[in-house]
Design a protein around this motif. Structure first.
Motif, short mmCIF file in Angstrom:
data_model
loop_
_atom_site.label_atom_id
_atom_site.label_comp_id
_atom_site.label_asym_id
_atom_site.label_seq_id
_atom_site.Cartn_x
_atom_site.Cartn_y
_atom_site.Cartn_z
N VAL A 95 74.46 27.77 8.16
CA VAL A 95 75.45 28.86 8.28
C VAL A 95 74.82 30.15 7.76
O VAL A 95 75.39 30.85 6.93
CB VAL A 95 76.75 28.52 7.51
CG1 VAL A 95 77.53 27.42 8.22
CG2 VAL A 95 76.44 28.12 6.07
N ARG A 96 73.67 30.48 8.27
CA ARG A 96 72.90 31.62 7.78
C ARG A 96 73.53 32.97 8.13
O ARG A 96 73.14 33.99 7.58
CB ARG A 96 71.48 31.57 8.35
CG ARG A 96 70.65 30.40 7.84
CD ARG A 96 69.29 30.38 8.50
NE ARG A 96 68.46 29.30 8.01
CZ ARG A 96 67.62 29.41 6.97
NH1 ARG A 96 67.50 30.57 6.34
NH2 ARG A 96 66.89 28.38 6.58
N HIS A 97 74.48 32.99 9.04
CA HIS A 97 75.07 34.26 9.47
C HIS A 97 76.37 34.59 8.72
O HIS A 97 77.14 35.45 9.17
CB HIS A 97 75.32 34.24 10.97
CG HIS A 97 74.08 34.19 11.79
ND1 HIS A 97 73.43 33.03 12.09
CD2 HIS A 97 73.32 35.20 12.35
CE1 HIS A 97 72.36 33.29 12.81
NE2 HIS A 97 72.26 34.60 12.98
N GLU A 117 69.68 31.74 -1.20
CA GLU A 117 68.53 32.36 -0.54
C GLU A 117 68.69 32.44 0.97
O GLU A 117 68.23 33.40 1.60
CB GLU A 117 67.26 31.58 -0.88
CG GLU A 117 65.99 32.21 -0.35
CD GLU A 117 64.75 31.40 -0.69
OE1 GLU A 117 63.65 31.97 -0.64
OE2 GLU A 117 64.90 30.20 -1.00
N GLN A 118 69.37 31.46 1.59
CA GLN A 118 69.51 31.46 3.05
C GLN A 118 70.49 32.51 3.56
O GLN A 118 70.51 32.81 4.75
CB GLN A 118 69.96 30.08 3.54
CG GLN A 118 68.97 28.96 3.33
CD GLN A 118 69.10 28.33 1.95
OE1 GLN A 118 70.04 28.64 1.22
NE2 GLN A 118 68.18 27.45 1.60
N LEU A 119 71.30 33.09 2.68
CA LEU A 119 72.37 33.99 3.10
C LEU A 119 71.88 35.44 3.10
O LEU A 119 72.38 36.28 2.36
CB LEU A 119 73.59 33.81 2.19
CG LEU A 119 74.17 32.40 2.14
CD1 LEU A 119 75.33 32.34 1.15
CD2 LEU A 119 74.61 31.97 3.52
N GLU A 120 70.95 35.74 3.95
CA GLU A 120 70.40 37.09 3.99
C GLU A 120 71.32 38.08 4.70
O GLU A 120 71.11 39.29 4.62
CB GLU A 120 69.04 37.08 4.70
CG GLU A 120 69.07 36.57 6.11
CD GLU A 120 67.69 36.55 6.76
OE1 GLU A 120 67.63 36.40 7.98
OE2 GLU A 120 66.70 36.69 6.02
N HIS A 121 72.36 37.59 5.37
CA HIS A 121 73.32 38.47 6.04
C HIS A 121 74.63 38.61 5.24
O HIS A 121 75.51 39.35 5.68
CB HIS A 121 73.65 37.95 7.44
CG HIS A 121 72.46 37.88 8.35
ND1 HIS A 121 71.88 38.99 8.90
CD2 HIS A 121 71.73 36.81 8.77
CE1 HIS A 121 70.85 38.62 9.66
NE2 HIS A 121 70.74 37.30 9.59
N LEU A 122 74.74 37.93 4.11
CA LEU A 122 75.99 37.95 3.34
C LEU A 122 76.22 39.33 2.73
O LEU A 122 75.32 39.92 2.14
CB LEU A 122 75.95 36.90 2.24
CG LEU A 122 77.30 36.58 1.58
CD1 LEU A 122 78.21 35.86 2.56
CD2 LEU A 122 77.12 35.75 0.32
#
Length: 481
Positions: A95-97, A117-122
């Motif tokens: 759910v990276r987006h 770390e995976q949540l670069e769009h949060l």
């Protein structure tokens, strides 16, 4: 045939059971599973899901396998008011987006390294009302789009300075709510160097701060700048004095309890020949900024070759001169608001080394003093044609002339005292007091009327701002973007 019918019936019942647990809204791509007494996340979620509401359940762990396939359209995940005490570091791989994540009102106790770390769009992360006491320094690494971080109502005892440092700072972070925690000491030098638009959204009230004059100066500066974080929660900033006395004091009253000096804002001092940089430190980003120089001169190319205005609003003055002293005004304007900042510049009449100009000034003063002494000696001892050598000394005095002088310079017409007084009073100057008076009989040498106190301080009516920490931290209604 009967077995095939039985299997079809079981499959239909299972699909029907999933539909009754969660409410699907096809037109809005919303899946609502709120208040369903769930202990785990439902499986086989539709891949078109954009908003997933799992609030008000009894989910305790968010494992890596809570979804085994990608949900590319999921941008809002609501997990508030559960019993979460564990989140896997791989929980957000598929759910990276995500742009909005609500983990508030749970039982989280720590944030492990690289957990988000995976949540670069949060953009928004809600973690308030948990039991978080430990935050790894790399917990928020990789969150390059994060704008608002809510950590209030936890057990945090260390200010996460790595979030606001220049080199490691989250570049888009504009709101950091650390209110109602257990922070005792603030990194005041780092906080003072922050831009005003970030300090405007830095909430630190209701902590266990230790009282000192540096804390008072910091918060007074924020209040004078009318920053929301200080103005909206002025009475909630408290501290505990060092020592045995644990009486809780208000931070803005430390000037009385600890004899702290009042903070003087917007004052810059420099020396001749130096380069001075003035920053138009506004509360909001991306504002159009215009500088006004002393004498109400707009800073623009051509009117002053030593002044340069950069696109970000910084004013640079090269090779400072005495005439550069005065008030500098920055007008910042955006689509919805405007802001005016005043900076007073004082230029000292010598260089920073204090050698060349100081020596010249001292030498000039010494020469002036010696010249004055020589002139006094010439006046006293070398005055030509004193009375004892005057040609007409032996002649009888003119009584008529004496009577005239005595009527002007002496109250008693004594001719013997008149000559002595005339010698001692060679120059007489009469000054009319009216020439030195301004309005209301006060001495006003400059001839400029004094400004009203309110006008001079720049105070005015200000509506109470709607701080982001009020509407989001203390609201239990799930937010759907």
């Amino acid at each position: 045939v009967s077995r095939i019918i039985t299997r079809l019936t079981v499959t239909a019942l299972f699909s029907l059971r999933n539909l009754t647990i969660c409410a699907f809204t096809l037109d809005c791509n919303i899946v609502s599973c709120s208040k369903m007494n769930l202990t785990t996340v439902p499986v086989n979620l539709p891949n078109y899901t954009a908003v997933l509401d799992l609030s008000y359940n009894d989910i305790t762990r968010l494992r890596a396998e809570w979804t085994t396939y990608k949900l590319p359209k999921l941008h809002n995940l609501l997990l508030s008011h559960n019993s979460l005490h564990f989140i896997s570091t791989e929980a957000f791989v598929y759910v990276r987006h995500l742009r909005y994540l609500d983990l508030s009102s749970n039982n989280l106790r720590q944030l492990d390294e690289y957990i988000f770390e995976q949540l670069e769009h949060l953009e928004v992360l809600l973690l308030y009302n948990n039991h978080i006491s430990q935050i790894d320094r790399t917990a928020f690494s990789g969150m390059i789009s994060l704008q608002k971080l809510y950590l209030s109502q936890n057990l945090v005892s260390r200010f996460p300075v790595e979030l606001v440092k220049n080199k490691t700072r989250l570049q888009k972070l504009s709101l950091l709510d650390l209110s109602s925690n257990r922070i005792k000491v603030l990194p005041i030098p780092e906080l003072q160097s922050l831009p005003a638009w970030l300090k405007n959204g830095l909430y630190l009230h209701n902590n266990s701060l230790i009282c000192n004059c540096e804390l008072y100066s910091l918060m007074t500066q924020w209040f004078l700048r009318r920053l929301n974080s200080a103005v909206d929660f002025r009475d909630d900033y408290t501290c505990i004095p060092p020592g045995a006395d644990k009486k809780i004091l208000r931070v803005f009253e430390l000037n009385v309890h600890m004899n702290c000096s009042t903070f003087n804002e917007s004052m810059e001092e420099t020396f001749l020949g130096q380069t001075l940089v003035l920053n138009c430190d506004t509360r909001h980003r991306e504002m159009s900024k215009t500088w006004m120089l002393p004498g109400n001169i707009i800073a623009s190319p051509g009117n002053n070759h030593s002044v340069e205005v950069f696109p970000d609003g910084i004013l640079k003055i090269s090779s400072v001169k005495l005439e550069d002293s005065g008030q500098y005004t920055c007008f910042a304007v955006s689509e919805h608001l405007n802001e005016t900042l005043y900076v007073w510049v004082k230029v000292h009449n010598f260089t920073v080394s204090g050698t060349g100009d100081t020596l010249n000034t001292g030498y000039t003063t010494l020469v002036g003093c010696l010249a004055s002494v020589v002139l006094v000696l010439i006046y006293l001892y070398l005055t030509p044609c004193r009375c004892f050598c005057c040609p007409g000394q032996g002649k009888p005095k003119n009584h008529h002339e004496d009577s005239i002088h005595s009527s002007i310079l002496s109250a008693t017409p004594t001719h013997e005292d008149m000559a002595t007084k005339a010698e001692l009073s060679r120059h007489v100057a009469f000054i009319d007091p009216k020439d030195l008076q301004g309005q209301n009989g006060k001495v006003n040498p400059s001839g400029v009327e004094e400004l009203d106190d309110e006008a001079r301080q720049g105070k005015g009516m200000r509506k109470k701002s709607v701080a982001d920490s009020i509407s989001s931290v203390f609201s239990d209604t799930p937010i759907v973007v």
